[in-house]
Design a protein around this motif. Structure first.
Motif, mmCIF file in Angstrom:
data_model
loop_
_atom_site.group_PDB
_atom_site.id
_atom_site.type_symbol
_atom_site.label_atom_id
_atom_site.label_comp_id
_atom_site.label_asym_id
_atom_site.label_seq_id
_atom_site.Cartn_x
_atom_site.Cartn_y
_atom_site.Cartn_z
ATOM 1 N N GLU A 43 0.865 -1.186 0.000
ATOM 2 C CA GLU A 43 0.000 0.000 0.000
ATOM 3 C C GLU A 43 0.905 1.240 0.000
ATOM 4 O O GLU A 43 1.724 1.402 0.907
ATOM 5 N N ILE A 44 0.751 2.072 -1.019
ATOM 6 C CA ILE A 44 1.643 3.236 -1.176
ATOM 7 C C ILE A 44 0.838 4.526 -1.034
ATOM 8 O O ILE A 44 -0.159 4.727 -1.742
ATOM 9 N N GLU A 45 1.257 5.352 -0.087
ATOM 10 C CA GLU A 45 0.654 6.691 0.057
ATOM 11 C C GLU A 45 1.247 7.586 -1.020
ATOM 12 O O GLU A 45 2.487 7.735 -1.092
ATOM 13 N N ILE B 21 10.951 0.598 0.888
ATOM 14 C CA ILE B 21 10.350 0.589 -0.448
ATOM 15 C C ILE B 21 10.040 2.014 -0.891
ATOM 16 O O ILE B 21 10.351 2.417 -2.021
ATOM 17 N N ASP B 35 4.888 7.216 1.425
ATOM 18 C CA ASP B 35 5.160 6.127 2.374
ATOM 19 C C ASP B 35 4.588 4.838 1.791
ATOM 20 O O ASP B 35 3.808 4.864 0.832
ATOM 21 N N ALA B 36 4.996 3.709 2.359
ATOM 22 C CA ALA B 36 4.464 2.427 1.884
ATOM 23 C C ALA B 36 4.360 1.467 3.060
ATOM 24 O O ALA B 36 5.124 1.590 4.034
ATOM 25 N N ARG B 37 3.395 0.554 3.002
ATOM 26 C CA ARG B 37 3.260 -0.493 4.005
ATOM 27 C C ARG B 37 3.032 -1.818 3.276
ATOM 28 O O ARG B 37 2.333 -1.862 2.262
#
Lengths: 80, 80
Positions: A43-45, B21, B35-37
């Motif tokens: 999941e990328i913001e 990432i 940002d990424a999760r």
């Protein structure tokens, strides 16, 4: 805006991690666990307001970094 | 029958892999990647015909092996 990149191994590509998980599950007494396959979700913001541009860029990100095009396929979803 | 177990880090838990990432994406010129999760998806082939029993067992599998209940949460979907 958030891009959700789902990465999976292509059909026919061996998944040793999945095999190990299935075996471990059977070892824990889950005999019905015949096989398993593992994928990842990134999941990328994104500092982006245009959903179409966000989707196009996320596909580029997947092709360049997030997935291995030889053995993996991916899909992209955009969430507001 | 197939159980699809989605595992995510709980809110507030630091995701160093996601951070790395996002940084790598920015390094490739994707400046909008704030940002990424990262999460994982485990698809399990089950020798089971009752969807309710399959869902209950898949939740047990997640709690016992597939996820770390301290830092991760999970959802289970059943596909025919």
């Amino acid at each position: 805006m958030k891009a959700i990149v789902n990465v999976r191994l292509k059909k026919g590509v061996l998944d040793p991690q999945g095999r190990a998980i299935a075996e471990a599950l059977r070892g824990l007494g889950f005999d019905e666990a015949a096989d398993a396959r593992v994928g990842k979700v990134i999941e990328i913001e994104l500092d982006e307001t245009d959903p179409e541009r966000a989707a196009a860029r996320a596909k580029e990100m997947a092709a360049k970094l997030l997935a291995n095009p030889v053995i993996e396929s991916w899909t992209v979803e955009i969430a507001a």
